[in-house]
Design a protein around this motif. Structure first.
Motif, mmCIF file in Angstrom:
data_model
loop_
_atom_site.group_PDB
_atom_site.id
_atom_site.type_symbol
_atom_site.label_atom_id
_atom_site.label_comp_id
_atom_site.label_asym_id
_atom_site.label_seq_id
_atom_site.Cartn_x
_atom_site.Cartn_y
_atom_site.Cartn_z
ATOM 1 N N LEU A 1 -3.526 12.004 -54.179
ATOM 2 C CA LEU A 1 -1.765 12.605 -54.290
ATOM 3 C C LEU A 1 -1.897 13.473 -53.075
ATOM 4 C CD1 LEU A 1 1.249 12.221 -53.903
ATOM 5 C CD2 LEU A 1 0.814 13.891 -55.715
ATOM 6 N N ILE A 2 -3.048 14.240 -53.267
ATOM 7 C CA ILE A 2 -2.801 15.559 -52.894
ATOM 8 C C ILE A 2 -3.368 15.487 -51.264
ATOM 9 C CG2 ILE A 2 -3.900 18.025 -52.600
ATOM 10 C CD1 ILE A 2 -3.733 18.524 -55.798
ATOM 11 N N THR A 3 -5.062 14.573 -50.848
ATOM 12 C CA THR A 3 -5.403 14.014 -49.804
ATOM 13 C C THR A 3 -4.371 13.572 -48.471
ATOM 14 O OG1 THR A 3 -6.842 13.767 -51.336
ATOM 15 C CG2 THR A 3 -6.868 12.802 -48.575
ATOM 16 N N GLN A 4 -3.539 12.411 -49.698
ATOM 17 C CA GLN A 4 -2.404 12.317 -48.265
ATOM 18 C C GLN A 4 -1.314 13.339 -48.677
ATOM 19 O OE1 GLN A 4 -0.690 8.783 -51.213
ATOM 20 N NE2 GLN A 4 -2.772 7.879 -50.960
ATOM 21 N N LEU A 5 -1.035 14.049 -48.967
ATOM 22 C CA LEU A 5 0.104 14.785 -48.580
ATOM 23 C C LEU A 5 -0.966 16.207 -47.515
ATOM 24 C CD1 LEU A 5 1.223 16.407 -51.826
ATOM 25 C CD2 LEU A 5 2.478 14.558 -50.271
ATOM 26 N N ILE A 6 -1.891 16.013 -47.541
ATOM 27 C CA ILE A 6 -2.307 17.049 -46.892
ATOM 28 C C ILE A 6 -2.766 16.234 -45.182
ATOM 29 C CG2 ILE A 6 -4.899 18.071 -45.436
ATOM 30 C CD1 ILE A 6 -4.711 18.634 -48.573
ATOM 31 N N ILE A 7 -2.515 14.878 -45.414
ATOM 32 C CA ILE A 7 -2.781 14.159 -44.482
ATOM 33 C C ILE A 7 -1.456 13.972 -43.722
ATOM 34 C CG2 ILE A 7 -3.847 10.811 -43.743
ATOM 35 C CD1 ILE A 7 -5.452 11.709 -45.442
ATOM 36 N N LEU A 8 -0.651 13.637 -45.219
ATOM 37 C CA LEU A 8 0.750 13.905 -43.604
ATOM 38 C C LEU A 8 1.885 14.503 -43.292
ATOM 39 C CD1 LEU A 8 3.426 12.286 -44.586
ATOM 40 C CD2 LEU A 8 3.958 12.851 -45.893
ATOM 41 N N ALA A 9 0.895 15.952 -44.099
ATOM 42 C CA ALA A 9 1.154 17.540 -43.011
ATOM 43 C C ALA A 9 0.405 17.377 -41.681
ATOM 44 C CB ALA A 9 0.545 17.726 -44.222
ATOM 45 N N ALA A 10 -1.008 16.752 -41.683
ATOM 46 C CA ALA A 10 -1.370 16.780 -40.397
ATOM 47 C C ALA A 10 -0.686 16.404 -39.230
ATOM 48 C CB ALA A 10 -2.714 16.611 -40.929
ATOM 49 N N VAL A 11 -0.346 15.040 -39.969
ATOM 50 C CA VAL A 11 0.316 13.944 -38.770
ATOM 51 C C VAL A 11 1.746 14.200 -38.486
ATOM 52 C CG1 VAL A 11 1.488 11.524 -38.735
ATOM 53 C CG2 VAL A 11 -0.600 12.164 -39.443
ATOM 54 N N ILE A 12 2.167 15.543 -39.458
ATOM 55 C CA ILE A 12 3.768 15.684 -38.706
ATOM 56 C C ILE A 12 4.074 16.628 -37.846
ATOM 57 C CG2 ILE A 12 5.729 17.335 -39.113
ATOM 58 C CD1 ILE A 12 5.584 15.464 -42.031
ATOM 59 N N PHE A 13 2.787 18.183 -37.817
ATOM 60 C CA PHE A 13 2.444 19.141 -37.111
ATOM 61 C C PHE A 13 1.998 18.412 -35.882
ATOM 62 C CE2 PHE A 13 0.360 22.676 -35.781
ATOM 63 C CZ PHE A 13 0.631 23.450 -35.872
ATOM 64 N N GLY A 14 1.000 17.610 -36.183
ATOM 65 C CA GLY A 14 0.405 16.572 -34.607
ATOM 66 C C GLY A 14 1.570 16.134 -33.972
ATOM 67 N N GLY A 15 2.224 15.434 -34.461
ATOM 68 C CA GLY A 15 3.267 15.086 -33.773
ATOM 69 C C GLY A 15 4.076 16.013 -32.558
ATOM 70 N N TRP A 16 4.448 17.033 -34.013
ATOM 71 C CA TRP A 16 5.763 18.069 -33.318
ATOM 72 C C TRP A 16 4.892 18.352 -32.001
ATOM 73 C CZ3 TRP A 16 4.950 24.221 -32.830
ATOM 74 C CH2 TRP A 16 5.981 24.142 -33.432
ATOM 75 N N ILE A 17 3.433 18.449 -32.255
ATOM 76 C CA ILE A 17 2.767 19.625 -31.245
ATOM 77 C C ILE A 17 2.780 18.834 -29.628
ATOM 78 C CG2 ILE A 17 0.629 19.984 -30.065
ATOM 79 C CD1 ILE A 17 2.133 22.657 -32.391
ATOM 80 N N ALA A 18 2.971 17.611 -30.545
ATOM 81 C CA ALA A 18 1.959 16.008 -29.029
ATOM 82 C C ALA A 18 4.136 16.341 -28.450
ATOM 83 C CB ALA A 18 2.537 15.457 -29.647
ATOM 84 N N VAL A 19 5.075 16.318 -29.165
ATOM 85 C CA VAL A 19 6.689 16.390 -29.019
ATOM 86 C C VAL A 19 6.263 18.146 -27.732
ATOM 87 C CG1 VAL A 19 8.401 16.771 -29.246
ATOM 88 C CG2 VAL A 19 7.087 15.230 -30.467
ATOM 89 N N GLN A 20 5.602 18.519 -27.749
ATOM 90 C CA GLN A 20 6.091 20.707 -27.376
ATOM 91 C C GLN A 20 5.175 20.207 -26.593
ATOM 92 O OE1 GLN A 20 8.463 22.181 -28.211
ATOM 93 N NE2 GLN A 20 8.906 21.120 -30.308
ATOM 94 N N VAL A 21 4.121 19.550 -26.037
ATOM 95 C CA VAL A 21 3.506 19.404 -24.798
ATOM 96 C C VAL A 21 4.027 18.649 -24.293
ATOM 97 C CG1 VAL A 21 1.135 19.250 -23.846
ATOM 98 C CG2 VAL A 21 1.576 20.464 -26.182
ATOM 99 N N PHE A 22 4.617 17.085 -24.266
ATOM 100 C CA PHE A 22 5.246 16.014 -23.958
ATOM 101 C C PHE A 22 6.278 16.315 -23.292
ATOM 102 C CE2 PHE A 22 0.607 14.609 -25.142
ATOM 103 C CZ PHE A 22 0.216 15.011 -24.265
ATOM 104 N N SER A 23 7.089 17.117 -24.118
ATOM 105 C CA SER A 23 8.692 16.974 -23.819
ATOM 106 C C SER A 23 9.041 17.040 -22.040
ATOM 107 C CB SER A 23 9.201 17.785 -24.090
ATOM 108 O OG SER A 23 9.223 19.084 -23.855
ATOM 109 N N ALA A 24 10.019 16.685 -21.686
ATOM 110 C CA ALA A 24 10.207 16.365 -19.954
ATOM 111 C C ALA A 24 11.408 17.698 -20.222
ATOM 112 C CB ALA A 24 10.587 15.197 -19.542
ATOM 113 N N SER A 25 11.965 18.184 -20.794
ATOM 114 C CA SER A 25 12.632 18.698 -20.951
ATOM 115 C C SER A 25 12.815 19.822 -20.156
ATOM 116 C CB SER A 25 13.568 19.011 -22.396
ATOM 117 O OG SER A 25 12.733 20.396 -23.508
#
Length: 155
Positions: free
Chosen positions: A109-133
């Motif tokens: 459970l702890i491992t899955q929570l860490i992976i989920l946090a990494a995916v969410i944080f990485g997605g947020w970073i990608a949205v910030q970099v590639f946004s056209a706003s």
């Protein structure tokens, strides 16, 4: 044997005749002891003649019956203790198995929570970099003509 005895008092010096009775001894009975019959209500009084001629009188009591010997158990006490120890050991092993299963599930459970946090944080970073706003700050350099002489960049 029952003869009067004169008795003198010291204070008044009077003499008084007093009859003193001395007991007569019982003639010894035959050597057979008397066995009383026990009744259910009040026990009878029994007399027993001892070999030396004395007579003892008292209540006859039933002899104390010894308790029956305890039956030997079918299984020895040591065998019962070993069996109980085995049952306790199995209970402990089951508890340890559940404990290790719980620890493994908690780790997953702890491992899955860490992976989920990494995916969410990485997605947020990608949205910030590639946004056209538009640009939120920083310096923009437009390069129109670039002249490179002797490995230097001149604009």
């Amino acid at each position: 044997m029952n003869e009067p005895i004169t008795h003198r008092r010291a204070a008044g010096h009077e003499t008084t005749a007093v009859h003193v009775h001395t007991p007569t001894p019982i003639t010894p009975a035959p050597a057979l002891p008397v066995v009383p019959v026990q009744t259910r209500q009040v026990p009878g009084v029994a007399s027993i003649v001892l070999p030396d001629g004395r007579v003892i009188t008292g209540y006859a009591l039933n002899p104390v019956q010894p308790e029956p010997a305890a039956a030997k158990p079918l299984v020895s006490r040591a065998a019962v203790n070993v069996a109980l120890g085995g049952i306790g050991f199995l209970a402990v092993c089951g508890g340890l198995l559940l404990l290790t299963t719980f620890i493994a599930a908690l780790t997953a459970l702890i491992t899955q929570l860490i992976i989920l946090a990494a995916v969410i944080f990485g997605g947020w970073i990608a949205v910030q970099v590639f946004s056209a706003s538009g640009h939120r700050g920083g310096t923009t350099v437009n390069i129109r003509k670039a002249v490179i002489k002797r490995n230097h960049f001149h604009s």
